[in-house]
Design an enzyme around this catalytic site. Structure first.
Site, PDB file in Angstrom:
ATOM      1  N   CYS A 163      35.742 -13.216  28.639  1.00 56.69           N
ATOM      2  CA  CYS A 163      35.641 -11.945  27.919  1.00 56.69           C
ATOM      3  C   CYS A 163      35.046 -12.177  26.539  1.00 56.69           C
ATOM      4  O   CYS A 163      34.552 -11.254  25.906  1.00 56.69           O
ATOM      5  CB  CYS A 163      36.974 -11.221  27.874  1.00 56.69           C
ATOM      6  N   GLY A 188      41.795  -1.378  32.407  1.00 56.44           N
ATOM      7  CA  GLY A 188      42.652  -1.173  31.239  1.00 56.44           C
ATOM      8  C   GLY A 188      42.898   0.298  30.963  1.00 56.44           C
ATOM      9  O   GLY A 188      43.994   0.692  30.551  1.00 56.44           O
ATOM     10  N   GLU A 242      43.801  -6.256  26.722  1.00 55.03           N
ATOM     11  CA  GLU A 242      42.762  -7.196  26.305  1.00 55.03           C
ATOM     12  C   GLU A 242      41.641  -7.039  27.330  1.00 55.03           C
ATOM     13  O   GLU A 242      41.676  -7.611  28.408  1.00 55.03           O
ATOM     14  CB  GLU A 242      43.359  -8.609  26.286  1.00 55.03           C
ATOM     15  N   GLY A 292      41.571  -7.621  31.601  1.00 59.38           N
ATOM     16  CA  GLY A 292      40.598  -7.347  32.655  1.00 59.38           C
ATOM     17  C   GLY A 292      39.539  -6.385  32.170  1.00 59.38           C
ATOM     18  O   GLY A 292      39.266  -6.294  30.969  1.00 59.38           O
ATOM     19  N   SER A 293      38.991  -5.634  33.108  1.00 63.08           N
ATOM     20  CA  SER A 293      37.864  -4.758  32.779  1.00 63.08           C
ATOM     21  C   SER A 293      38.335  -3.515  32.025  1.00 63.08           C
ATOM     22  O   SER A 293      39.518  -3.159  32.055  1.00 63.08           O
ATOM     23  CB  SER A 293      37.171  -4.318  34.071  1.00 63.08           C
TER      24      SER A 293
END
Ligand code: UN1
Length: 516
Positions: A305, A254, A271, A249-250
């Site tokens: 991403c 994270g 990630e 995610g963002s």
């Protein structure tokens, strides 16, 4: 009229996947519950029509679900890995049978065009195949001991239940990368999906649970699903019963998850955001580059991403390439992803469209020249549709260094190759990167130790669309995690180093004598 027809087909998709009547708040194996958390209304980004309401879990329910996964771990960890692989093989087959239906749900719930939605299901199938092979290859080492009549080895054991926190943009594949590996490694999986894609999660859970139900050695509770918002994610991250948290995610998400997991000295596999660049050199094949740039920048409506966000073009080719890109971006078909020829579907929601608009306004304030980027309202069924934007701007403008999850491609220029590499590496994120060149020295330098600092560095292909066989992830603020192929499985296991003395003496290492 349109709404009724659409609803019927929504219903058909849910029925085909067997989840039309399943409450989706949380699921502990075969037990599906509404949950006592706030209700989530899933709205299709295609047309804003609500698909289904699902429940969500409360923190106590999350704890109950995790306890079930811990119980399942005690049974699953001693099932031989190749048998665990057989379960995953059957899931791969199940996904093959349901590829179209699950793809249709991905299209419906997050707005991907069918080719990309089914491609995502294909990634699930591929990782299942990979994991099946892996289930017979979880190799340790036999190491030469310095002591006589000693055997020094290492072996890999199941780690425990794994927490998976996933994002809306890959609502099925990212969980599968984690789940397929975790299951063959002997670990149950606790999944907290995006609040924007609870139905995809429910469908993935249900399809796998059907396989588990028919698999004698698989305990109930091997897979657990907990829908909900931030508190649910935080409860998963904070649980000491989950030795590994894999979160996608963002960067702010994270950072929060990483800190929570680090505070309890757990493992995390992060990630997070990318700010992926492509260098286009004077020797590049511009026809290939144009196609690669377009797919990487506007595919999934700029919401991967790995989406290409910065183009670093040599001065001598910039005008030509930019003209061709302007034509491609202005003619690309935008609309209902289910319509033939559409390549750009809706953004996930209005919030995403607002963020895109804000970024473009900031770019203008910071000296950028914007082409495209406007809202598309004609001929679309009512979601947040936008035309992808090209922005000519300075490489060090603030907006260029932040990830906006939308189809905005910043076009930067360079004169000298070292300068291009420096620009490529100057952002805080480090996920994916690419170079288009026919010059072997540039290509090798780009992939070498003083080249791209990203987890993924490609030559003559775009930044997105990685295969599952490689380790996937990136450096710096992208979080450093690696999932999917290569040796990413080692994250999901614990290593045990074993020294066995089969002699009659007790020699100490380092030649130490310690006679009593
Ligand atoms: C993501 O956007 O979170 O390389 C993952 C790719 C895909 C995975 C993207 N295989 O674009």
């Amino acid at each position: 009229m349109m709404t009724t027809q659409t609803l019927t087909s929504y219903q058909q998709i849910l029925e085909t996947l067997g989840i039309a009547d399943k409450p989706g708040g949380f699921a502990i194996g075969s037990r599906y519950e509404e949950g006592n958390g706030p209700r989530i209304t899933t709205v299709s980004p295609i047309d804003g029509v609500s698909i289904k309401e699902v429940g969500s879990a409360r923190v106590e329910e999350v704890a109950e679900a995790i306890d079930a996964a811990v119980e399942a771990f005690y049974a699953w960890r001693t099932v031989p890995a190749p048998v665990r692989g057989e379960l995953v093989r059957r899931y791969g087959d199940k996904l093959r049978q349901n590829k179209q239906a699950l793809g249709a749900l991905v299209t419906l719930e997050v707005g991907k065009i069918p080719a990309e939605a089914e491609g995502e299901v294909q990634e699930m199938i591929d990782i299942c195949d990979f994991a099946v092979g892996l289930s017979r290859q979880l190799y340790g080492l036999a190491i030469q001991s310095e002591r006589p009549e000693h055997r020094l080895t290492e072996q890999w054991h199941p780690l425990g239940p794994i927490g998976v926190i996933s994002a809306f943009n890959f609502p099925v594949a990212v969980w599968a990368w984690n789940a397929a590996l975790a299951l063959v490694c002997g670990d149950p999986v606790v999944w907290k999906p995006s609040e924007k894609a609870p139905l995809c999660a429910l469908a993935c859970h249900h399809l796998l649970q059907e396989v588990i139900d028919d698999f004698e050695q698989a305990p109930d509770g091997l897979i657990v699903l907990v829908n909900g918002g931030r508190e649910v994610g935080q409860a998963v991250a904070a649980s000491k019963k989950l030795p590994l948290i894999s979160a996608t995610g963002s960067i702010p998400m994270g950072r929060a998850v990483g800190q929570t997991v680090a505070a309890r000295l757990g493992r995390s596999l992060l990630e997070l955001g990318g700010n992926n660049a492509m260098i286009v050199t004077p020797s590049a094949d511009l026809d290939l580059a144009l196609r690669a740039i377009t797919f990487a920048a506007v595919g999934t409506t700029g919401q991967r991403c790995t989406t290409l966000r910065r183009l670093i073009v040599h001065d001598t080719v910039k005008a030509d390439l930019l003209n061709r890109l302007k034509t491609a971006f202005s003619t690309i078909k935008i609309g209902d992803p289910r319509e033939d020829g559409v390549l750009v579907g809706p953004l996930i929601d209005e919030g995403a469209a607002t963020m895109m608009e804000d970024a473009l306004n900031r770019a203008r304030e910071q000296g950028g020249v914007v082409t495209g980027g406007e809202r598309v309202t004609e001929g679309v069924p009512g979601g947040a549709y936008v035309r992808p934007a090209l922005v000519e701007i300075a490489h060090d403008a603030e907006v260029v260094h932040t990830e906006t999850f939308a189809p905005i491609l910043y076009v930067l220029n360079y004169e000298d190759f070292d300068e291009a590499l420096a620009v490529q590496n100057e952002v805080p994120q480090g996920l994916s990167s690419a170079i288009f060149t026919n010059n072997i020295i540039e290509a090798e330098r780009f992939c070498g130790p003083s080249g791209s600092d990203c987890g993924i560095a490609n030559v003559n292909i775009g930044t997105s669309g990685a295969e599952i066989g490689g380790a996937f992830g990136g450096e710096k603020e992208t979080g450093g995690g690696r999932e999917s192929g290569s040796d990413a499985w080692k994250n999901y296991m614990r290593r045990s180093t074993n020294t066995i003395n089969y002699g009659t003496a007790l020699p100490l290492a380092q030649g130490i004598t310690f006679d009593v």
